[in-house]
Design an enzyme around this catalytic site. Structure first.
Site: not given
Length: 273
Positions: A130-131, A215, A19, A68, A17, A104, A154
């Protein structure tokens, strides 16, 4: 300077991370003193970790994979974006209350529309995957009133369920070359595996922007395929990372940092690596 406020990013894994660097740069803009650490949480121990941080007078945390959804469920109160996504990437602690936000989607929208200058209203958009990351960006994306949003994944069933919930279209990967898109977003983990998603390269013909949520120091496989297929512009997700972090910082402190100088500094940093 007053009391040092304590923050952290929690996840598993979390060592990669950026962050801490980003938030410390934000704090410098306001001459504020913060402490920001990385905490790898064992699976199944998220609730205990948050309770421990609150007992140790932390002001808030950023939450990354795979917690999350846990963050949203554990919160006392959640924002509209967190409720729609059923996930939170930012928690704020006030007394014994936990407030949840999901930055997000707004971070993605801000990066695409402001830094990249690509307005989303009335655009035809294809999302690959689709996550949880898709659930995170869809509410804010749909607020921009695109003309049409399609999702390909998928797992066809997972894409169909997501499409039904958000009122968008689900298509097969084999169908991605049958229509022209203004924006194609890669929200699959393929770039982390040094692979390109299973999309027909012809789908990129005439595409204004191909955007990878991942990224990297070099163009991702998705970006390479998109450029070869005819996309006019490509981008990775570093700008989204910085923008969502800035919105988290504002959620905690009521102060919105300048993001462009931080983006440029972090871009140079990862390019050296």
């Amino acid at each position: 300077m007053g009391k040092t406020s304590k923050y952290a990013v929690v996840g598993n894994p979390v060592n990669h991370s950026l962050s801490p660097e980003i938030h410390e740069l934000f704090a410098k803009q306001f001459n504020e003193s913060i402490s920001y650490t990385k905490i790898e949480v064992p699976l199944g121990e998220f609730d205990a970790c948050i309770e421990d941080l609150m007992n140790n007078e932390y002001s808030g945390v950023n939450v990354t994979i795979p917690f999350k959804a846990d963050a949203y469920k554990y919160a006392s109160k959640a924002s509209s974006y967190a409720r729609q996504a059923r996930a939170a990437n930012t928690l704020k602690f006030q007394g014994n209350k936990i407030f949840a936000e999901n930055t997000d989607g707004p971070g993605f929208v801000s990066d695409v529309q402001e830094r990249l200058g690509f307005p989303l209203q009335d655009k035809t958009i294809l999302i690959l995957g689709a996550g949880g990351s898709v659930r995170g960006i869809l509410p804010a994306l749909l607020d921009c009133l695109p003309r049409k949003v399609s999702v390909a994944n998928r797992s066809v069933q997972r894409a169909s369920e997501l499409a039904d919930e958000f009122g968008i279209q689900s298509i097969l990967y084999d169908e991605t070359g049958s229509e022209q898109y203004d924006l194609i977003v890669n929200a699959t983990p393929t770039s982390l595996q040094a692979k390109a998603p299973l999309i027909d390269p012809s789908a990129f013909e005439g595409t204004g922007l191909a955007y990878d949520l991942v990224y990297a120091s070099e163009p991702t496989p998705f970006m390479v395929v998109a450029k070869k297929g005819g996309a006019k512009a490509v981008s990775d997700g570093l700008g989204m990372l910085v923008e969502q972090a800035a919105l988290s910082y504002k959620y905690w402190t009521d102060q919105m940092p300048e993001t462009q100088p931080i983006y440029e500094k972090i871009r140079k940093q990862i390019s050296k690596k």
